[in-house]
Motif scaffolding. Sequence first.
Motif, PDB file in Angstrom:
ATOM      1  N   ALA A 124      38.195  -9.380  29.775  1.00  0.00           N
ATOM      2  CA  ALA A 124      39.532  -9.975  29.659  1.00  0.00           C
ATOM      3  C   ALA A 124      40.515  -9.219  30.544  1.00  0.00           C
ATOM      4  O   ALA A 124      40.771  -8.038  30.322  1.00  0.00           O
ATOM      5  CB  ALA A 124      39.993  -9.938  28.206  1.00  0.00           C
ATOM      6  N   VAL A 125      41.046  -9.906  31.555  1.00  0.00           N
ATOM      7  CA  VAL A 125      42.016  -9.285  32.460  1.00  0.00           C
ATOM      8  C   VAL A 125      43.058 -10.313  32.890  1.00  0.00           C
ATOM      9  O   VAL A 125      42.863 -11.513  32.747  1.00  0.00           O
ATOM     10  CB  VAL A 125      41.348  -8.703  33.736  1.00  0.00           C
ATOM     11  N   ASP A 126      44.147  -9.807  33.429  1.00  0.00           N
ATOM     12  CA  ASP A 126      45.101 -10.622  34.180  1.00  0.00           C
ATOM     13  C   ASP A 126      44.715 -10.439  35.642  1.00  0.00           C
ATOM     14  O   ASP A 126      44.935  -9.384  36.228  1.00  0.00           O
ATOM     15  CB  ASP A 126      46.527 -10.136  33.924  1.00  0.00           C
ATOM     16  N   ARG A 127      44.118 -11.467  36.230  1.00  0.00           N
ATOM     17  CA  ARG A 127      43.533 -11.347  37.567  1.00  0.00           C
ATOM     18  C   ARG A 127      44.560 -10.869  38.600  1.00  0.00           C
ATOM     19  O   ARG A 127      44.277  -9.969  39.399  1.00  0.00           O
ATOM     20  CB  ARG A 127      42.952 -12.697  37.992  1.00  0.00           C
ATOM     21  N   ASP A 128      45.748 -11.468  38.605  1.00  0.00           N
ATOM     22  CA  ASP A 128      46.750 -11.114  39.602  1.00  0.00           C
ATOM     23  C   ASP A 128      47.205  -9.666  39.452  1.00  0.00           C
ATOM     24  O   ASP A 128      47.432  -8.965  40.448  1.00  0.00           O
ATOM     25  CB  ASP A 128      47.961 -12.044  39.507  1.00  0.00           C
ATOM     26  N   ARG A 129      47.322  -9.200  38.204  1.00  0.00           N
ATOM     27  CA  ARG A 129      47.788  -7.831  37.979  1.00  0.00           C
ATOM     28  C   ARG A 129      46.735  -6.803  38.411  1.00  0.00           C
ATOM     29  O   ARG A 129      47.063  -5.781  39.021  1.00  0.00           O
ATOM     30  CB  ARG A 129      48.141  -7.626  36.509  1.00  0.00           C
ATOM     31  N   ILE A 130      45.475  -7.096  38.118  1.00  0.00           N
ATOM     32  CA  ILE A 130      44.408  -6.176  38.522  1.00  0.00           C
ATOM     33  C   ILE A 130      44.260  -6.162  40.039  1.00  0.00           C
ATOM     34  O   ILE A 130      44.042  -5.108  40.655  1.00  0.00           O
ATOM     35  CB  ILE A 130      43.077  -6.563  37.848  1.00  0.00           C
ATOM     36  N   GLU A 131      44.409  -7.309  40.660  1.00  0.00           N
ATOM     37  CA  GLU A 131      44.386  -7.358  42.125  1.00  0.00           C
ATOM     38  C   GLU A 131      45.485  -6.480  42.701  1.00  0.00           C
ATOM     39  O   GLU A 131      45.262  -5.718  43.654  1.00  0.00           O
ATOM     40  CB  GLU A 131      44.560  -8.799  42.598  1.00  0.00           C
TER      41      GLU A 131
END
Length: 277
Positions: A124-131
């Motif tokens: 479970a992640v926020d894709r944009d934030r991890i990018e």
Amino acid sequence: MSEETLFYQEEPAGEVLQQVASQLRLSLANIHSALSRLAPPEARDGEERIDLNAAVLCQSYYRILRIANNLADASEPPRRAGKGLRNEDIVALCREVAGRAEGPAGLLGITVEFRCSKERQFIAVDRDRIERLLLNLLSNAFKFMGAGEKKVTVTVRVEPEFVHVTVADTGRGIPEDQLPTLFERCRQPGRMEPPPHGLGLGLGVCKRIAEEHGGSMRPLSVAGKGTAMTFSLPNRKAPVSMKDRQILVEPAGGFNRTLVELSDALPKQAFTQKYLD
């Protein structure tokens, strides 16, 4: 002073910074639009002088946009850990980001390598934030590269409780006395790097993003031998609902997000038309 925030301890200041960031973004969008008309892609492809001059402008507004984004992020109240996360393949995401950074890194003589023993791992992640977190760490690695071998390695290590992502470089490292306050440079004017290396907000934002996911960040560095920055994310999935299955598209606004986050680490040639395409 709480480590959870950078500026939010004073609400009026946070509101002012949000307004500053908004005004900067609006002006930058106008500059981007004007540049696209004054130096369209076909003109840049056909004339090196025009392309290089336009690249200087591109890099400048990308750097300012990066500062605006960091100001806005730093002045927001902390997000509740684990809120709004979706199941993503963290291995594929990190591999993709490292791959996008590889071309620009070559202009600096830096090689980027990706390592992971697993083909995929959904968490479970926020894709944009991890990018954004990963690109910020890559930017720091590029900026402070030393002499000799220039190499950055992105490693994903999967354990039962956590997934660890490490960005390791062969740079000049960080003095030991600076490590305890590494994520608080924005509150220490004497610790800020000279232009164009920014305001010292980036690592604080990175730590905040990791903590939003219920994770953490830790540095490991030896002066003169390089730095390894690791962020750890819980190895768990989010409940899947019909709403989660909807495809959400965030407007790009005409900006290359990879180049935005790497803008203060790259030479102007990275903003020529062939890299923007």
